[in-house]
Design a protein around this motif. Sequence first.
Motif, PDB file in Angstrom:
ATOM      1  N   ILE A  50      14.055   9.165 -33.926  1.00  0.00           N
ATOM      2  CA  ILE A  50      13.104   9.597 -32.898  1.00  0.00           C
ATOM      3  C   ILE A  50      13.634   9.297 -31.504  1.00  0.00           C
ATOM      4  O   ILE A  50      14.007   8.179 -31.192  1.00  0.00           O
ATOM      5  N   LEU A  53       8.103  10.538 -28.501  1.00  0.00           N
ATOM      6  CA  LEU A  53       6.921  10.871 -29.280  1.00  0.00           C
ATOM      7  C   LEU A  53       5.867  11.414 -28.328  1.00  0.00           C
ATOM      8  O   LEU A  53       5.665  10.886 -27.242  1.00  0.00           O
ATOM      9  N   ALA A  69       7.060  14.292 -32.961  1.00  0.00           N
ATOM     10  CA  ALA A  69       8.251  13.493 -32.705  1.00  0.00           C
ATOM     11  C   ALA A  69       9.363  14.432 -32.263  1.00  0.00           C
ATOM     12  O   ALA A  69       9.638  15.438 -32.920  1.00  0.00           O
TER      13      ALA A  69
END
Length: 100
Positions: A50, A53, A69
Amino acid sequence: MAPATCPLLCSALMLLLLLATSRQATGTVVASELRCQCLRTQERIDFQDIQSLKVTPPGPHCTQTEVIAILKDGQEVCLNPEASLVQRIIQKILKTVKSS
């Protein structure tokens, strides 16, 4: 231009505009801002993948919380906001932001 071709041309331009503003990444994010973006969600994702987010609360566009994400490779993946792993990832990110 003949009057009969204007509606057809206008419809074609609207479709082109819609396609240009919509996107589909990993089969999950497909819509623009006037409806829910996440049609399908994932329960799990590796935290290391990631980059950022995006959490969108419920509103007039969508009645559910959406968690998207953005991965390091640029893909966008919808996550299930009720999944325990997703909630732990959000808490970990919040702790990181508070400590900086």
